[in-house]
Design a protein around this motif. Structure first.
Motif, mmCIF file in Angstrom:
data_model
loop_
_atom_site.group_PDB
_atom_site.id
_atom_site.type_symbol
_atom_site.label_atom_id
_atom_site.label_comp_id
_atom_site.label_asym_id
_atom_site.label_seq_id
_atom_site.Cartn_x
_atom_site.Cartn_y
_atom_site.Cartn_z
ATOM 1 N N LEU A 195 0.814 -1.212 0.000
ATOM 2 C CA LEU A 195 0.000 0.000 0.000
ATOM 3 C C LEU A 195 0.850 1.265 0.000
ATOM 4 C CD1 LEU A 195 -2.749 1.425 0.263
ATOM 5 C CD2 LEU A 195 -2.578 1.115 2.739
ATOM 6 N N ASP A 196 1.933 1.290 0.769
ATOM 7 C CA ASP A 196 2.731 2.513 0.848
ATOM 8 C C ASP A 196 3.368 2.860 -0.498
ATOM 9 O OD1 ASP A 196 4.372 0.262 1.056
ATOM 10 O OD2 ASP A 196 5.913 1.313 2.204
ATOM 11 N N ILE A 197 3.764 1.845 -1.246
ATOM 12 C CA ILE A 197 4.328 2.087 -2.577
ATOM 13 C C ILE A 197 3.260 2.620 -3.513
ATOM 14 C CG2 ILE A 197 5.323 0.966 -4.619
ATOM 15 C CD1 ILE A 197 6.835 -0.889 -2.751
ATOM 16 N N ARG A 198 2.072 2.022 -3.445
ATOM 17 C CA ARG A 198 0.979 2.467 -4.314
ATOM 18 C C ARG A 198 0.555 3.903 -3.987
ATOM 19 N NH1 ARG A 198 -3.763 -0.072 -3.998
ATOM 20 N NH2 ARG A 198 -3.439 -1.182 -2.022
ATOM 21 N N LEU A 199 0.535 4.244 -2.711
ATOM 22 C CA LEU A 199 0.172 5.605 -2.308
ATOM 23 C C LEU A 199 1.160 6.632 -2.852
ATOM 24 C CD1 LEU A 199 -1.025 5.197 1.389
ATOM 25 C CD2 LEU A 199 -2.337 6.217 -0.485
ATOM 26 N N GLN A 200 2.430 6.330 -2.780
ATOM 27 C CA GLN A 200 3.439 7.267 -3.294
ATOM 28 C C GLN A 200 3.309 7.433 -4.813
ATOM 29 O OE1 GLN A 200 5.476 9.311 -1.608
ATOM 30 N NE2 GLN A 200 4.491 8.538 0.263
ATOM 31 N N ARG A 201 2.992 6.358 -5.494
ATOM 32 C CA ARG A 201 2.783 6.469 -6.943
ATOM 33 C C ARG A 201 1.594 7.369 -7.254
ATOM 34 N NH1 ARG A 201 3.336 0.096 -7.735
ATOM 35 N NH2 ARG A 201 5.570 -0.111 -8.154
ATOM 36 N N LEU A 202 0.488 7.174 -6.515
ATOM 37 C CA LEU A 202 -0.701 7.983 -6.748
ATOM 38 C C LEU A 202 -0.455 9.443 -6.411
ATOM 39 C CD1 LEU A 202 -3.750 5.849 -5.577
ATOM 40 C CD2 LEU A 202 -2.900 6.240 -7.878
ATOM 41 N N LEU A 203 0.270 9.699 -5.334
ATOM 42 C CA LEU A 203 0.600 11.072 -4.974
ATOM 43 C C LEU A 203 1.336 11.759 -6.118
ATOM 44 C CD1 LEU A 203 0.785 13.352 -2.855
ATOM 45 C CD2 LEU A 203 2.910 12.292 -2.046
ATOM 46 N N LYS A 204 2.279 11.061 -6.711
ATOM 47 C CA LYS A 204 3.027 11.636 -7.831
ATOM 48 C C LYS A 204 2.146 11.801 -9.061
ATOM 49 C CE LYS A 204 7.318 11.073 -10.457
ATOM 50 N NZ LYS A 204 6.722 11.334 -11.785
ATOM 51 N N GLU A 205 1.367 10.759 -9.369
ATOM 52 C CA GLU A 205 0.592 10.752 -10.608
ATOM 53 C C GLU A 205 -0.602 11.703 -10.561
ATOM 54 O OE1 GLU A 205 -2.060 7.496 -13.132
ATOM 55 O OE2 GLU A 205 -0.410 6.815 -11.853
ATOM 56 N N TYR A 206 -1.379 11.645 -9.473
ATOM 57 C CA TYR A 206 -2.605 12.428 -9.383
ATOM 58 C C TYR A 206 -2.356 13.880 -8.987
ATOM 59 C CZ TYR A 206 -5.625 8.236 -9.521
ATOM 60 O OH TYR A 206 -6.295 7.093 -9.882
ATOM 61 N N VAL A 207 -1.288 14.119 -8.220
ATOM 62 C CA VAL A 207 -1.103 15.459 -7.646
ATOM 63 C C VAL A 207 0.166 16.134 -8.163
ATOM 64 C CG1 VAL A 207 -0.966 16.818 -5.534
ATOM 65 C CG2 VAL A 207 -2.340 14.723 -5.572
ATOM 66 N N ILE A 208 1.330 15.582 -7.815
ATOM 67 C CA ILE A 208 2.584 16.284 -8.103
ATOM 68 C C ILE A 208 2.762 16.519 -9.601
ATOM 69 C CG2 ILE A 208 5.097 16.174 -7.914
ATOM 70 C CD1 ILE A 208 4.684 14.471 -5.355
ATOM 71 N N ASP A 209 2.581 15.460 -10.395
ATOM 72 C CA ASP A 209 2.760 15.604 -11.847
ATOM 73 C C ASP A 209 1.688 16.493 -12.458
ATOM 74 O OD1 ASP A 209 4.953 13.983 -11.689
ATOM 75 O OD2 ASP A 209 3.991 12.208 -12.552
ATOM 76 N N MET A 210 0.450 16.373 -11.959
ATOM 77 C CA MET A 210 -0.632 17.171 -12.529
ATOM 78 C C MET A 210 -0.473 18.656 -12.205
ATOM 79 S SD MET A 210 -2.406 15.256 -14.423
ATOM 80 C CE MET A 210 -3.862 16.256 -14.735
ATOM 81 N N VAL A 211 -0.025 18.990 -10.994
ATOM 82 C CA VAL A 211 0.259 20.395 -10.674
ATOM 83 C C VAL A 211 1.305 20.938 -11.643
ATOM 84 C CG1 VAL A 211 1.274 21.960 -8.971
ATOM 85 C CG2 VAL A 211 -0.369 20.230 -8.232
#
Length: 365
Positions: A244-260
Motif C-alpha cells: 500500500l505505501d508504494i501504491r500511495l506514493q505512486r498515486l501522490l506523484k501521478e494524481y497530484v505532483i505531476d498534474m500540478v
C-alpha cells in the motif's frame, strides 16, 4: 517515379508521412499519427461546394471549387504542399475516398514539376484497414492482461514490455475518475487508429501475443472496440501485488505532483493552480454517489486542506490524508470485487518486477 499505393498496412508500419487534404473539421474528428492537415479547402469552402453539388450537380461543384481555390489562395496552399513533398520524398497524399480532392492536388503538383503519389481509396480505405487490424488480431493473437489495484503502475508495466499495447496512452486518459490530463482526450476514432497501429507494429515485429492493461469497457470518454474488449474478457491475467505505501506514493506523484506541474506548464503558475484544484475536486465529485455523502465530504475537506498547503509551498504529503482513505474506502474494495470475477483467469501474482519478468518470459515462449 513512385506509384499510387493501396498497401495501407505498410504505410502505418513505416510511419509514412502523409498529407491529409480533407477539410480541418474532418481532420479534427479523426486522423492518423503520421498525417499532417494541409487541406485543399477550408471548412467554409467545403460547405459551399457541398451545397452546390446537392443543388446543381458535380460539374458545377467542381467549377465552384476551382473558383474558390485559385489565385493567392491556391498559391499559398501549393507552397505548403510543395514544401511537404520536398521534405518528405517518401510520403503520400490522400483525401476522403481518393477522389477529386487528391487527384486535383496531385495534378497541380505535377504541373509544378512534382510527381507525388496518392493513397488509393483515401482516408476511408486507410481507416477500414485499421479496423480490420483490430478485428483480425483480436481473433488470431493470444492476449495477456496486467491487473492490479490502483497505484500498481500497470501502465508503466505496459510501457516497458515490448509486446504490450498502451490503451490508456492511445486514449490519452488514465481510465479512472482522476484519469484526465491537462490536454483533452483523443477522439474515439483517433483512439482506435492509434490502438490498431500499435497492434499492427507488434505483429510486424514478430510478437506472437499481446499484453494489455486491465480495463473496463470505457477509458474516459472512449470505448474499447468490441472485438478487442471481448478478447480481453477471456485472456489470462497477471496480477501486480505491491504494498500500500508504494501504491500511495505512486498515486501522490501521478494524481497530484505531476498534474500540478503539467497544469502550471500549460497555463502558468496562478491559472495552473486554479485549474489543477478544479481537476482534483472534479475527480472526487465523479465518485460521490459511490462513496456516499459522508465519506465524500470527509475526503473533500482533506483534499482542500492539502491543496491549500501545497499552494502555500508546504509540500504534498498532506494529500496522503485523502489518498489513503480513497484507496481504502473505494478503489481497493472495487478492484477486489472485480478481480474476484476474474479468479479463474489469474495465472500469476507477484510484485511489479516479478510480474514484469513473468510477462516478458511469456513473450518469448
Amino acid at each position: 517515379m513512385r506509384e499510387d499505393t493501396d498497401n495501407y498496412r505498410e504505410l502505418f508500419i513505416n510511419d509514412t508521412p502523409m498529407v491529409d487534404l480533407r477539410a480541418p473539421i474532418e481532420f479534427s474528428q479523426g486522423a492518423f499519427p503520421s498525417a499532417i492537415s494541409l487541406p485543399l479547402m477550408s471548412d467554409d469552402e467545403r460547405a459551399q461546394v457541398g451545397t452546390c453539388y446537392k443543388q446543381q450537380g458535380q460539374q458545377a461543384a467542381i467549377k465552384l471549387g476551382h473558383q474558390l481555390v485559385s489565385g493567392e489562395i491556391k498559391e499559398r496552399r501549393m507552397a505548403r504542399w510543395i514544401e511537404f513533398c520536398r521534405h518528405n520524398p517518401q510520403g503520400y497524399i490522400y483525401c476522403f475516398r481518393g477522389g477529386l480532392r487528391s487527384q486535383t492536388t496531385q495534378q497541380w503538383l505535377k504541373d509544378a514539376g512534382i510527381h507525388y503519389p496518392l493513397v488509393r481509396g483515401g482516408y476511408k480505405a486507410l481507416r477500414n484497414a485499421l479496423l480490420d487490424v483490430i478485428n483480425e488480431l483480436s481473433e488470431t493473437l493470444p492476449f495477456h492482461i496486467v491487473g492490479g489495484k490502483t497505484g500498481s503502475a500497470k501502465t508503466l508495466m505496459v510501457n516497458t514490455l515490448a509486446n504490450a499495447v498502451d490503451l490508456e496512452g492511445a486514449a490519452h486518459h488514465r481510465g479512472s475518475s482522476f484519469g484526465a490530463y491537462v490536454k483533452p482526450q483523443n477522439t474515439q476514432i483517433n483512439f482506435e487508429n492509434i490502438t490498431a497501429i500499435q497492434m499492427l507494429k507488434k505483429q510486424h515485429a514478430g510478437y506472437q501475443q499481446l499484453v494489455f492493461e486491465d480495463e473496463g469497457r470505457h477509458i474516459g470518454s472512449v470505448d474499447l472496440p468490441v472485438p478487442l474488449y471481448q478478447k480481453m474478457l477471456s485472456a489470462p491475467v497477471a496480477v501486480i501485488e505491491d504494498p500500500l505505501d508504494i501504491r500511495l506514493q505512486r498515486l501522490l506523484k501521478e494524481y497530484v505532483i505531476d498534474m500540478v506541474a503539467d497544469y502550471i506548464h500549460v497555463h502558468g503558475e496562478e491559472q495552473g493552480q486554479v485549474l489543477c484544484e478544479a481537476y482534483l475536486l472534479s475527480g472526487l465529485d465523479k465518485i460521490r454517489r459511490r462513496l456516499g455523502n459522508e465519506r465524500w465530504q470527509i475526503l473533500r475537506e482533506e483534499m482542500l486542506k492539502a491543496i491549500r498547503l501545497h499552494q502555500a509551498g508546504a509540500g504534498y504529503d498532506a494529500h496522503l490524508n485523502w489518498l489513503f482513505p480513497l484507496l481504502n474506502w473505494y478503489y481497493d474494495p472495487m478492484y477486489e470485487y472485480q478481480l474476484s470475477l476474474k479468479a479463474d483467469r489469474i495465472v500469476y501474482r507477484g510484485n511489479w518486477q516479478e510480474c514484469h519478468d513473468y510477462l516478458k518470459a511469456q513473450s518469448v515462449d
